[in-house]
Design a protein around this motif. Structure first.
Motif, PDB file in Angstrom:
ATOM      1  N   TYR A  97       0.827  -1.212   0.009  1.00  0.00           N
ATOM      2  CA  TYR A  97       0.005  -0.044  -0.156  1.00  0.00           C
ATOM      3  C   TYR A  97       0.912   1.366  -0.022  1.00  0.00           C
ATOM      4  O   TYR A  97       0.413   2.248  -0.588  1.00  0.00           O
ATOM      5  CB  TYR A  97      -0.910   0.122   1.328  1.00  0.00           C
ATOM      6  CG  TYR A  97      -1.901  -1.140   1.129  1.00  0.00           C
ATOM      7  CD1 TYR A  97      -2.916  -1.323   0.074  1.00  0.00           C
ATOM      8  CD2 TYR A  97      -1.773  -2.160   2.146  1.00  0.00           C
ATOM      9  CE1 TYR A  97      -3.994  -2.300   0.160  1.00  0.00           C
ATOM     10  CE2 TYR A  97      -2.507  -3.348   2.188  1.00  0.00           C
ATOM     11  CZ  TYR A  97      -3.528  -3.250   0.916  1.00  0.00           C
ATOM     12  OH  TYR A  97      -4.504  -4.454   0.992  1.00  0.00           O
ATOM     13  N   THR A  98       1.768   1.171   0.697  1.00  0.00           N
ATOM     14  CA  THR A  98       2.794   2.479   0.985  1.00  0.00           C
ATOM     15  C   THR A  98       3.660   2.819  -0.456  1.00  0.00           C
ATOM     16  O   THR A  98       3.850   3.665  -0.969  1.00  0.00           O
ATOM     17  CB  THR A  98       3.833   2.570   2.133  1.00  0.00           C
ATOM     18  OG1 THR A  98       2.779   2.201   3.116  1.00  0.00           O
ATOM     19  CG2 THR A  98       4.255   3.708   2.166  1.00  0.00           C
ATOM     20  N   GLN A  99       3.962   1.395  -0.807  1.00  0.00           N
ATOM     21  CA  GLN A  99       4.616   1.497  -2.126  1.00  0.00           C
ATOM     22  C   GLN A  99       3.888   2.250  -3.266  1.00  0.00           C
ATOM     23  O   GLN A  99       4.228   2.907  -4.071  1.00  0.00           O
ATOM     24  CB  GLN A  99       5.360   0.155  -2.409  1.00  0.00           C
ATOM     25  CG  GLN A  99       6.235   0.155  -3.804  1.00  0.00           C
ATOM     26  CD  GLN A  99       6.993  -1.059  -4.091  1.00  0.00           C
ATOM     27  OE1 GLN A  99       7.752  -1.553  -3.131  1.00  0.00           O
ATOM     28  NE2 GLN A  99       6.809  -1.661  -5.428  1.00  0.00           N
ATOM     29  N   ASN A 100       2.690   1.874  -3.236  1.00  0.00           N
ATOM     30  CA  ASN A 100       1.669   2.098  -4.263  1.00  0.00           C
ATOM     31  C   ASN A 100       1.498   3.761  -4.251  1.00  0.00           C
ATOM     32  O   ASN A 100       1.421   4.523  -5.102  1.00  0.00           O
ATOM     33  CB  ASN A 100       0.491   1.546  -4.304  1.00  0.00           C
ATOM     34  CG  ASN A 100       0.616   0.002  -5.030  1.00  0.00           C
ATOM     35  OD1 ASN A 100       1.505  -0.218  -5.623  1.00  0.00           O
ATOM     36  ND2 ASN A 100      -0.489  -0.765  -4.680  1.00  0.00           N
ATOM     37  N   ARG A 101       1.506   4.185  -2.711  1.00  0.00           N
ATOM     38  CA  ARG A 101       1.004   5.622  -2.571  1.00  0.00           C
ATOM     39  C   ARG A 101       2.461   6.549  -3.024  1.00  0.00           C
ATOM     40  O   ARG A 101       2.549   7.685  -3.558  1.00  0.00           O
ATOM     41  CB  ARG A 101       0.879   5.853  -1.069  1.00  0.00           C
ATOM     42  CG  ARG A 101      -0.570   5.285  -0.723  1.00  0.00           C
ATOM     43  CD  ARG A 101      -1.030   5.973   0.471  1.00  0.00           C
ATOM     44  NE  ARG A 101      -0.201   5.407   1.674  1.00  0.00           N
ATOM     45  CZ  ARG A 101      -0.441   4.350   2.358  1.00  0.00           C
ATOM     46  NH1 ARG A 101      -1.509   3.522   2.189  1.00  0.00           N
ATOM     47  NH2 ARG A 101       0.328   3.686   3.394  1.00  0.00           N
ATOM     48  N   GLN A 135       4.448   5.511  -5.306  1.00  0.00           N
ATOM     49  CA  GLN A 135       4.471   5.359  -6.905  1.00  0.00           C
ATOM     50  C   GLN A 135       3.528   6.398  -7.613  1.00  0.00           C
ATOM     51  O   GLN A 135       3.473   7.310  -8.283  1.00  0.00           O
ATOM     52  CB  GLN A 135       4.160   4.220  -7.360  1.00  0.00           C
ATOM     53  CG  GLN A 135       4.239   3.781  -8.901  1.00  0.00           C
ATOM     54  CD  GLN A 135       5.621   4.120  -9.364  1.00  0.00           C
ATOM     55  OE1 GLN A 135       6.532   3.654  -8.977  1.00  0.00           O
ATOM     56  NE2 GLN A 135       5.889   5.031 -10.322  1.00  0.00           N
ATOM     57  N   ARG A 136       2.321   6.645  -6.966  1.00  0.00           N
ATOM     58  CA  ARG A 136       1.359   7.699  -7.076  1.00  0.00           C
ATOM     59  C   ARG A 136       2.007   9.167  -7.067  1.00  0.00           C
ATOM     60  O   ARG A 136       1.850   9.835  -8.104  1.00  0.00           O
ATOM     61  CB  ARG A 136       0.095   7.682  -6.474  1.00  0.00           C
ATOM     62  CG  ARG A 136      -0.704   6.227  -6.995  1.00  0.00           C
ATOM     63  CD  ARG A 136      -2.382   6.664  -6.578  1.00  0.00           C
ATOM     64  NE  ARG A 136      -2.376   6.627  -5.095  1.00  0.00           N
ATOM     65  CZ  ARG A 136      -2.566   5.246  -4.495  1.00  0.00           C
ATOM     66  NH1 ARG A 136      -2.588   4.105  -5.038  1.00  0.00           N
ATOM     67  NH2 ARG A 136      -2.749   5.511  -3.194  1.00  0.00           N
ATOM     68  N   TRP A 137       2.807   9.264  -5.947  1.00  0.00           N
ATOM     69  CA  TRP A 137       3.617  10.376  -5.953  1.00  0.00           C
ATOM     70  C   TRP A 137       4.458  10.647  -6.983  1.00  0.00           C
ATOM     71  O   TRP A 137       4.518  12.100  -7.671  1.00  0.00           O
ATOM     72  CB  TRP A 137       4.056  10.627  -4.686  1.00  0.00           C
ATOM     73  CG  TRP A 137       4.704  11.963  -4.281  1.00  0.00           C
ATOM     74  CD1 TRP A 137       4.131  13.026  -3.779  1.00  0.00           C
ATOM     75  CD2 TRP A 137       6.195  12.353  -4.404  1.00  0.00           C
ATOM     76  NE1 TRP A 137       5.038  13.966  -3.492  1.00  0.00           N
ATOM     77  CE2 TRP A 137       6.227  13.662  -3.964  1.00  0.00           C
ATOM     78  CE3 TRP A 137       7.192  11.464  -4.601  1.00  0.00           C
ATOM     79  CZ2 TRP A 137       7.586  14.441  -3.766  1.00  0.00           C
ATOM     80  CZ3 TRP A 137       8.390  12.225  -4.753  1.00  0.00           C
ATOM     81  CH2 TRP A 137       8.578  13.427  -4.087  1.00  0.00           C
TER      82      TRP A 137
END
Length: 193
Positions: A168-172, A174-176
């Protein structure tokens, strides 16, 4: 009788990976303790100084390297030659963050894709078990992205801390990055003066 003092006088051992493994909990204690005892040691309050300081506390970056880099003239807010020392070129930045590609602790620099310049610096800690943690300060947009639904910013001393190896944090993160940033990770083992 022969006496050797070679083991006692190796000032660059820290960045050569000789130090004992430090867990994220131990590093967070070191950060909090150091900040409480010597807050002036965290000045100037700029992101790259915080990142380097965390690396010194983990024992992966030598204090000599940090001091040499910090003592130079500043250009665009960063020390002169910073990008060169970090090995940042136009052709080696990345857009996709995958924590499994991080092989050890080090410095991660974020580059604004429109300007082509480093705009933020953080420290990545790689634990022996494979988890990766980011320590940084002074980038509210990154904090907001990494925070997700959490009610409080996870602050340790004067830096924020997130585990970026969970999905989840890695995806967040990546979105940044997808919002206009790329990055260059430089292992601490490559940093020396």
């Amino acid at each position: 009788m022969r006496i050797s003092f070679g083991r006692l006088f190796k000032p660059h051992e820290a960045h050569q990976g000789v130090s004992n493994p430090v867990t994220s909990a131990q590093l967070q204690k070191k950060i909090a303790s150091d900040f409480a005892k010597k807050p002036e040691g965290w000045h100037p309050q700029v992101c790259y100084n915080f990142a380097l300081k965390v690396g010194v506390l983990e024992g992966k970056i030598s204090n000599h390297f940090k001091q040499e880099l910090m003592s130079g003239a500043k250009v665009g807010g960063y020390p002169l030659g910073f990008s060169d020392k970090m090995g940042i070129t136009a052709s080696n930045t990345q857009k996709y963050f995958d924590h499994t590609k991080i092989t050890g602790s080090g410095i991660i620099n974020f580059i604004d894709d429109q300007v082509g310049a480093v705009v933020h610096t953080a420290y990545l800690q790689k634990e022996d078990g494979g988890s990766v943690h980011i320590y940084h300060a002074n980038c509210m947009t990154l904090d907001m992205a990494l925070l997700g639904d959490a009610p409080d910013v996870p602050k340790v001393g004067c830096v924020t801390h997130y585990e970026v190896s969970d999905h989840y944090t890695q995806n967040r993160l990546q979105r940044w990055l997808d919002g206009g940033y790329s990055f260059k990770f430089t292992p601490a083992s490559k940093l020396s003066i």
